[in-house]
Design a protein around this motif. Structure first.
Motif, mmCIF file in Angstrom:
data_model
loop_
_atom_site.group_PDB
_atom_site.id
_atom_site.type_symbol
_atom_site.label_atom_id
_atom_site.label_comp_id
_atom_site.label_asym_id
_atom_site.label_seq_id
_atom_site.Cartn_x
_atom_site.Cartn_y
_atom_site.Cartn_z
ATOM 1 N N ARG A 166 1.088 -1.573 -0.115
ATOM 2 C CA ARG A 166 -0.094 0.116 0.183
ATOM 3 C C ARG A 166 0.901 1.113 0.146
ATOM 4 N NH1 ARG A 166 -4.271 -0.693 5.422
ATOM 5 N NH2 ARG A 166 -1.614 -1.092 5.538
ATOM 6 N N THR A 221 1.889 6.729 3.584
ATOM 7 C CA THR A 221 0.429 7.588 4.225
ATOM 8 C C THR A 221 1.510 9.051 4.927
ATOM 9 O OG1 THR A 221 0.013 6.274 5.767
ATOM 10 C CG2 THR A 221 -1.551 6.319 3.697
ATOM 11 N N SER A 222 2.835 8.129 5.444
ATOM 12 C CA SER A 222 3.708 9.439 6.385
ATOM 13 C C SER A 222 5.184 8.930 6.224
ATOM 14 C CB SER A 222 2.047 9.250 7.637
ATOM 15 O OG SER A 222 2.397 7.925 8.126
ATOM 16 N N HIS A 227 5.663 5.766 7.922
ATOM 17 C CA HIS A 227 4.913 4.387 7.091
ATOM 18 C C HIS A 227 6.718 3.952 6.875
ATOM 19 C CE1 HIS A 227 0.851 4.548 7.554
ATOM 20 N NE2 HIS A 227 0.955 4.341 7.853
ATOM 21 N N GLU A 273 5.353 9.752 -1.584
ATOM 22 C CA GLU A 273 3.688 9.347 -1.145
ATOM 23 C C GLU A 273 3.916 9.536 0.894
ATOM 24 O OE1 GLU A 273 3.152 5.980 -2.719
ATOM 25 O OE2 GLU A 273 1.884 6.236 -3.903
ATOM 26 N N GLY A 274 5.097 9.167 0.846
ATOM 27 C CA GLY A 274 5.106 8.713 2.314
ATOM 28 C C GLY A 274 5.090 11.094 2.849
ATOM 29 N N HIS A 292 4.495 13.810 1.813
ATOM 30 C CA HIS A 292 3.243 14.236 0.625
ATOM 31 C C HIS A 292 3.889 15.288 0.068
ATOM 32 C CE1 HIS A 292 0.976 12.528 3.154
ATOM 33 N NE2 HIS A 292 1.510 12.486 4.067
#
Length: 384
Positions: free
Chosen positions: A2, A5-6, A9, A38-39, A41
């Motif tokens: 997946r 998201t931060s 992770h 992604e982690g 942002h």
């Protein structure tokens, strides 16, 4: 896996597994860099190596989440815009293993007056930067930085994200080191497979302690493990292991051949690898054994460094050995080198003694004709 998201992770086992898979695949860090962007942002994750003296970029890897094809912009940066980048002030102060938020060093007034920001960075919709410098060995000739960049519509990076990046940097450094070692091994292995010859040196425990690039890796891959126990009994012992062990004990050269196929052979066909084992004095005392590996279907005659390393020859002895392989007689040698016949004969005797052969015919058969004159039995060792 997946999407991250931060930043937290990125320190979990799933991401670290992906990172090391990317490193060992030899295809770069594309998937891992996307996850890092992604982690955090960020719109862009840019892994960039800088020359230790000039600060010029030497190579870079880019992950762009916007889908706007920033690869060309990255190339322009590496070729030109880095010279005008005010963020370089931060890089001069940045110590390995640490990160810095560039908004702390560059205020809005400087951004408005900066050629870099106004002509390059802002037009491609980039603004905020968090840069971390990978840990590195002392004396390294380059530094490697990871730059995370956000667009102007987002907020800048905070202290928590800076700390998270610093925690991630050691993992990136280990993965990059792993990728480089694999790349060097693959390059050396390809060179060995193309040249068809190489050397592997074993210590008294029959552990590999030296190898020409790629030789140990190729032989280990295609002919089995290169670690042999000297305490293993002869019964059931592989021919190569037995030849190494016996040569270490009695000093008599052994010659044998192995049949290999699959990845080692061209077009998947089986090929014969010819192996010669000799013993020499180790620099640390005692003895070591040297394995000359030759792929007759691919290779050439051994060159000067190969002969010197295999038989522990002086340069002059190796030059005479090559002359023998090219068909020169002792008379032609002393005439060409303007040396006395006695000197050439003395040097040839030393050469034959180190090669553990009786004379010219055996030397040529050992080095130049191995595999052509029946000097070795398939899968078995033979003495001098």
């Amino acid at each position: 896996m997946r999407p991250a998201t931060s930043p937290a992770h990125l320190l979990q086992p799933d991401f670290l597994r992906l990172l090391y898979e990317d490193a060992s695949s030899g295809t770069g860090f594309d998937r891992a860099l996307v996850q890092v962007a992604e982690g955090f942002h960020a719109r862009v994750a840019h892994l960039l190596a800088l020359d230790g003296v000039s600060g010029a970029p030497t190579w870079g890897l880019l992950a762009d989440l916007s889908g706007s094809a920033l690869a060309e912009a990255a190339r322009q940066y590496e070729q030109h815009h880095w010279r005008h980048d005010p963020r370089r002030r931060a890089l001069k102060l940045l110590r390995p293993g640490l990160a810095v938020r560039c908004q702390h060093l560059i205020d809005e007034r400087e951004v408005r007056g900066s050629e870099f920001f106004q002509d390059y960075f802002l037009p491609i919709d980039l603004r905020w930067t968090l840069i971390g410098r990978l840990p590195q060995a002392v004396g390294a000739s380059e530094s490697v930085d990871l730059a995370l960049v956000r667009d102007p519509r987002r907020a800048g990076f905070d202290d928590r994200e800076k700390t998270s990046l610093e925690q991630l940097l050691p993992h990136l450094e280990v993965a990059l080191g792993l990728q480089r070692r694999i790349a060097r091994a693959q390059t050396g292995e390809r060179a060995f497979m193309e040249s068809g010859q190489g050397l592997v040196v074993f210590d008294a425990r029959l552990d590999v302690v030296g190898s020409t690039p790629g030789t140990a890796e190729a032989l280990g891959r295609y002919a089995g493990s290169l670690r042999f126990s000297p305490d293993t009994g002869r019964r059931g012992q592989r021919p190569l292991a037995r030849a190494l062990r016996d040569c270490l004990v009695d000093g008599i050269a052994r010659h044998l051949s192995l049949r290999v196929g699959g990845g080692a052979a061209r077009d998947g066909a089986a090929e014969t690898v010819w192996l010669s084992v000799t013993r020499r004095r180790a620099s640390t005392g005692g003895y070591e054994v040297v394995l000359l590996v030759r792929w007759p279907a691919r290779g050439r005659l051994p060159d000067l460094p190969m002969l010197m390393g295999w038989l522990n020859l002086t340069r002059v002895e190796a030059e005479l050995g090559l002359a023998l392989l090219h068909g020169q007689t002792p008379r032609q040698m002393w005439q060409a080198r303007k040396r006395s016949a006695a000197t050439i004969r003395s040097q040839l005797r030393s050469l034959y003694a180190k090669a553990n052969v009786a004379g010219q015919v055996e030397f040529v058969r050992l080095v130049g004709g191995l595999g052509k004159n029946g000097a070795a039995m398939e899968g078995e060792g033979s003495g001098r």
